[in-house]
Design a protein around this motif. Structure first.
Motif, PDB file in Angstrom:
ATOM      1  N   GLY A 236       0.819  -1.214   0.000  1.00  0.00           N
ATOM      2  CA  GLY A 236       0.000   0.000   0.000  1.00  0.00           C
ATOM      3  C   GLY A 236       0.850   1.260   0.000  1.00  0.00           C
ATOM      4  O   GLY A 236       0.581   2.218  -0.741  1.00  0.00           O
ATOM      5  N   LEU A 237       1.900   1.270   0.832  1.00  0.00           N
ATOM      6  CA  LEU A 237       2.796   2.421   0.852  1.00  0.00           C
ATOM      7  C   LEU A 237       3.583   2.535  -0.451  1.00  0.00           C
ATOM      8  O   LEU A 237       3.825   3.651  -0.940  1.00  0.00           O
ATOM      9  CB  LEU A 237       3.747   2.327   2.047  1.00  0.00           C
ATOM     10  CG  LEU A 237       3.105   2.550   3.416  1.00  0.00           C
ATOM     11  CD1 LEU A 237       4.090   2.200   4.521  1.00  0.00           C
ATOM     12  CD2 LEU A 237       2.625   3.986   3.554  1.00  0.00           C
ATOM     13  N   LEU A 238       3.973   1.389  -1.017  1.00  0.00           N
ATOM     14  CA  LEU A 238       4.668   1.413  -2.306  1.00  0.00           C
ATOM     15  C   LEU A 238       3.766   2.013  -3.377  1.00  0.00           C
ATOM     16  O   LEU A 238       4.187   2.896  -4.137  1.00  0.00           O
ATOM     17  CB  LEU A 238       5.092   0.003  -2.717  1.00  0.00           C
ATOM     18  CG  LEU A 238       5.586  -0.128  -4.164  1.00  0.00           C
ATOM     19  CD1 LEU A 238       6.896   0.607  -4.365  1.00  0.00           C
ATOM     20  CD2 LEU A 238       5.708  -1.576  -4.555  1.00  0.00           C
ATOM     21  N   PHE A 239       2.537   1.561  -3.447  1.00  0.00           N
ATOM     22  CA  PHE A 239       1.607   2.074  -4.455  1.00  0.00           C
ATOM     23  C   PHE A 239       1.363   3.565  -4.247  1.00  0.00           C
ATOM     24  O   PHE A 239       1.332   4.341  -5.209  1.00  0.00           O
ATOM     25  CB  PHE A 239       0.291   1.288  -4.403  1.00  0.00           C
ATOM     26  CG  PHE A 239      -0.699   1.720  -5.433  1.00  0.00           C
ATOM     27  CD1 PHE A 239      -0.498   1.406  -6.770  1.00  0.00           C
ATOM     28  CD2 PHE A 239      -1.820   2.442  -5.075  1.00  0.00           C
ATOM     29  CE1 PHE A 239      -1.405   1.812  -7.722  1.00  0.00           C
ATOM     30  CE2 PHE A 239      -2.733   2.850  -6.028  1.00  0.00           C
ATOM     31  CZ  PHE A 239      -2.526   2.537  -7.355  1.00  0.00           C
ATOM     32  N   SER A 240       1.207   3.998  -2.996  1.00  0.00           N
ATOM     33  CA  SER A 240       1.004   5.422  -2.715  1.00  0.00           C
ATOM     34  C   SER A 240       2.226   6.244  -3.119  1.00  0.00           C
ATOM     35  O   SER A 240       2.096   7.331  -3.693  1.00  0.00           O
ATOM     36  CB  SER A 240       0.721   5.638  -1.234  1.00  0.00           C
ATOM     37  OG  SER A 240      -0.438   4.956  -0.849  1.00  0.00           O
ATOM     38  N   GLY A 241       3.417   5.732  -2.824  1.00  0.00           N
ATOM     39  CA  GLY A 241       4.637   6.431  -3.214  1.00  0.00           C
ATOM     40  C   GLY A 241       4.795   6.535  -4.720  1.00  0.00           C
ATOM     41  O   GLY A 241       5.197   7.571  -5.239  1.00  0.00           O
ATOM     42  N   LEU A 242       4.475   5.449  -5.420  1.00  0.00           N
ATOM     43  CA  LEU A 242       4.551   5.485  -6.879  1.00  0.00           C
ATOM     44  C   LEU A 242       3.536   6.449  -7.467  1.00  0.00           C
ATOM     45  O   LEU A 242       3.832   7.150  -8.444  1.00  0.00           O
ATOM     46  CB  LEU A 242       4.357   4.082  -7.461  1.00  0.00           C
ATOM     47  CG  LEU A 242       5.490   3.096  -7.217  1.00  0.00           C
ATOM     48  CD1 LEU A 242       5.132   1.732  -7.802  1.00  0.00           C
ATOM     49  CD2 LEU A 242       6.789   3.600  -7.799  1.00  0.00           C
ATOM     50  N   CYS A 243       2.343   6.507  -6.881  1.00  0.00           N
ATOM     51  CA  CYS A 243       1.324   7.458  -7.359  1.00  0.00           C
ATOM     52  C   CYS A 243       1.788   8.899  -7.164  1.00  0.00           C
ATOM     53  O   CYS A 243       1.630   9.737  -8.061  1.00  0.00           O
ATOM     54  CB  CYS A 243      -0.003   7.231  -6.647  1.00  0.00           C
ATOM     55  SG  CYS A 243      -0.859   5.750  -7.180  1.00  0.00           S
ATOM     56  N   CYS A 244       2.369   9.202  -6.005  1.00  0.00           N
ATOM     57  CA  CYS A 244       2.885  10.552  -5.750  1.00  0.00           C
ATOM     58  C   CYS A 244       4.001  10.898  -6.733  1.00  0.00           C
ATOM     59  O   CYS A 244       4.031  11.999  -7.290  1.00  0.00           O
ATOM     60  CB  CYS A 244       3.401  10.682  -4.319  1.00  0.00           C
ATOM     61  SG  CYS A 244       2.120  10.759  -3.078  1.00  0.00           S
ATOM     62  N   GLY A 245       4.916   9.968  -6.953  1.00  0.00           N
ATOM     63  CA  GLY A 245       6.008  10.210  -7.887  1.00  0.00           C
ATOM     64  C   GLY A 245       5.525  10.394  -9.319  1.00  0.00           C
ATOM     65  O   GLY A 245       5.988  11.284 -10.032  1.00  0.00           O
ATOM     66  N   CYS A 246       4.587   9.563  -9.743  1.00  0.00           N
ATOM     67  CA  CYS A 246       4.055   9.682 -11.109  1.00  0.00           C
ATOM     68  C   CYS A 246       3.288  10.982 -11.303  1.00  0.00           C
ATOM     69  O   CYS A 246       3.377  11.611 -12.363  1.00  0.00           O
ATOM     70  CB  CYS A 246       3.155   8.492 -11.430  1.00  0.00           C
ATOM     71  SG  CYS A 246       4.053   6.959 -11.653  1.00  0.00           S
ATOM     72  N   LEU A 247       2.550  11.406 -10.286  1.00  0.00           N
ATOM     73  CA  LEU A 247       1.826  12.672 -10.379  1.00  0.00           C
ATOM     74  C   LEU A 247       2.790  13.852 -10.452  1.00  0.00           C
ATOM     75  O   LEU A 247       2.576  14.797 -11.221  1.00  0.00           O
ATOM     76  CB  LEU A 247       0.869  12.830  -9.198  1.00  0.00           C
ATOM     77  CG  LEU A 247      -0.059  14.020  -9.219  1.00  0.00           C
ATOM     78  CD1 LEU A 247      -0.944  13.985 -10.456  1.00  0.00           C
ATOM     79  CD2 LEU A 247      -0.917  14.051  -7.972  1.00  0.00           C
ATOM     80  N   ALA A 248       3.873  13.798  -9.678  1.00  0.00           N
ATOM     81  CA  ALA A 248       4.874  14.866  -9.735  1.00  0.00           C
ATOM     82  C   ALA A 248       5.533  14.920 -11.109  1.00  0.00           C
ATOM     83  O   ALA A 248       5.742  16.002 -11.670  1.00  0.00           O
ATOM     84  CB  ALA A 248       5.920  14.660  -8.641  1.00  0.00           C
ATOM     85  N   ILE A 249       5.850  13.754 -11.675  1.00  0.00           N
ATOM     86  CA  ILE A 249       6.454  13.718 -13.005  1.00  0.00           C
ATOM     87  C   ILE A 249       5.472  14.211 -14.061  1.00  0.00           C
ATOM     88  O   ILE A 249       5.844  14.925 -14.995  1.00  0.00           O
ATOM     89  CB  ILE A 249       6.968  12.302 -13.327  1.00  0.00           C
ATOM     90  CG1 ILE A 249       8.208  12.010 -12.491  1.00  0.00           C
ATOM     91  CG2 ILE A 249       7.274  12.136 -14.801  1.00  0.00           C
ATOM     92  CD1 ILE A 249       8.718  10.602 -12.611  1.00  0.00           C
ATOM     93  N   LYS A 250       4.198  13.881 -13.914  1.00  0.00           N
ATOM     94  CA  LYS A 250       3.181  14.348 -14.859  1.00  0.00           C
ATOM     95  C   LYS A 250       3.066  15.867 -14.807  1.00  0.00           C
ATOM     96  O   LYS A 250       2.944  16.522 -15.851  1.00  0.00           O
ATOM     97  CB  LYS A 250       1.834  13.680 -14.532  1.00  0.00           C
ATOM     98  CG  LYS A 250       0.682  14.175 -15.344  1.00  0.00           C
ATOM     99  CD  LYS A 250       0.831  13.829 -16.807  1.00  0.00           C
ATOM    100  CE  LYS A 250      -0.431  14.250 -17.550  1.00  0.00           C
ATOM    101  NZ  LYS A 250      -0.143  14.877 -18.823  1.00  0.00           N
ATOM    102  N   CYS A 251       3.112  16.435 -13.603  1.00  0.00           N
ATOM    103  CA  CYS A 251       3.063  17.897 -13.482  1.00  0.00           C
ATOM    104  C   CYS A 251       4.271  18.530 -14.154  1.00  0.00           C
ATOM    105  O   CYS A 251       4.143  19.525 -14.871  1.00  0.00           O
ATOM    106  CB  CYS A 251       3.005  18.311 -12.015  1.00  0.00           C
ATOM    107  SG  CYS A 251       1.459  17.928 -11.202  1.00  0.00           S
ATOM    108  N   ALA A 252       5.460  17.966 -13.948  1.00  0.00           N
ATOM    109  CA  ALA A 252       6.662  18.503 -14.581  1.00  0.00           C
ATOM    110  C   ALA A 252       6.593  18.352 -16.095  1.00  0.00           C
ATOM    111  O   ALA A 252       7.049  19.233 -16.829  1.00  0.00           O
ATOM    112  CB  ALA A 252       7.899  17.806 -14.024  1.00  0.00           C
ATOM    113  N   SER A 253       6.012  17.268 -16.567  1.00  0.00           N
ATOM    114  CA  SER A 253       5.840  17.082 -18.004  1.00  0.00           C
ATOM    115  C   SER A 253       4.898  18.139 -18.577  1.00  0.00           C
ATOM    116  O   SER A 253       5.140  18.683 -19.658  1.00  0.00           O
ATOM    117  CB  SER A 253       5.296  15.686 -18.277  1.00  0.00           C
ATOM    118  OG  SER A 253       5.014  15.511 -19.632  1.00  0.00           O
ATOM    119  N   ASP A 254       3.838  18.446 -17.852  1.00  0.00           N
ATOM    120  CA  ASP A 254       2.920  19.498 -18.290  1.00  0.00           C
ATOM    121  C   ASP A 254       3.601  20.862 -18.312  1.00  0.00           C
ATOM    122  O   ASP A 254       3.332  21.675 -19.197  1.00  0.00           O
ATOM    123  CB  ASP A 254       1.689  19.546 -17.392  1.00  0.00           C
ATOM    124  CG  ASP A 254       0.767  18.365 -17.615  1.00  0.00           C
ATOM    125  OD1 ASP A 254       0.902  17.681 -18.659  1.00  0.00           O
ATOM    126  OD2 ASP A 254      -0.084  18.098 -16.748  1.00  0.00           O
TER     127      ASP A 254
END
Length: 149
Positions: free
Chosen positions: A57-75
């Motif tokens: 659960g913590l791994l999935f939450s961490g990956l979601c936070c990281g992917c969202l941050a990368i998506k924002c930087a991509s935008d």
């Protein structure tokens, strides 16, 4: 915990550099930098979680936070007012950062994903390789651009 703290600080600084290089306002950058940092906090907690469902659960939450941050930087990069040449120059270190983040996720899965908590000094050598690539590689490619200085 020290490698994770270094990665936390490095990811926040890289997000701030990418945001400012893309021409974003500081208030738009801070939430994404916080998400990138918080993903490392979640991964550190997941590495020491005693139960598998908490770890995943913590791994999935961490990956979601990281992917969202990368998506924002991509935008930021794709919606920036930079010219095509400058945007292309900035996309090279950004792609390296994405590759390193995916590598970190793979190393975490191999090191912590399938067994109990490891001793604190048993950090995989691949994590150190990605630290060097993201720190020196992305830093060098970003500082090579004169308008970032």
């Amino acid at each position: 915990p020290w490698p994770c703290m270094g990665r936390l600080i490095a990811s926040a600084l890289l997000m701030m550099v990418f945001g400012h290089a893309s021409g974003c306002a500081t208030m738009d950058i801070v939430p994404s930098a916080a998400l990138a940092s918080f993903s490392w906090v979640l991964l550190a907690w997941a590495a020491d979680a005693p139960l598998p469902f908490i770890r995943w659960g913590l791994l999935f939450s961490g990956l979601c936070c990281g992917c969202l941050a990368i998506k924002c930087a991509s935008d930021w990069l794709h919606n920036s007012v930079l010219g095509g040449r400058k945007r292309k120059q900035l996309s090279v270190p950004f792609d390296l950062m994405i590759f390193c983040c995916c590598g970190y996720a793979l190393v975490w899965l191999l090191a912590y994903g399938f067994e109990g908590p490891l001793p604190p000094h048993r950090e995989p050598a691949f994590g150190i390789v990605f630290d060097i690539m993201i720190g020196f590689g992305c830093g060098h490619l970003l500082l090579k651009r004169e308008d970032v200085l």
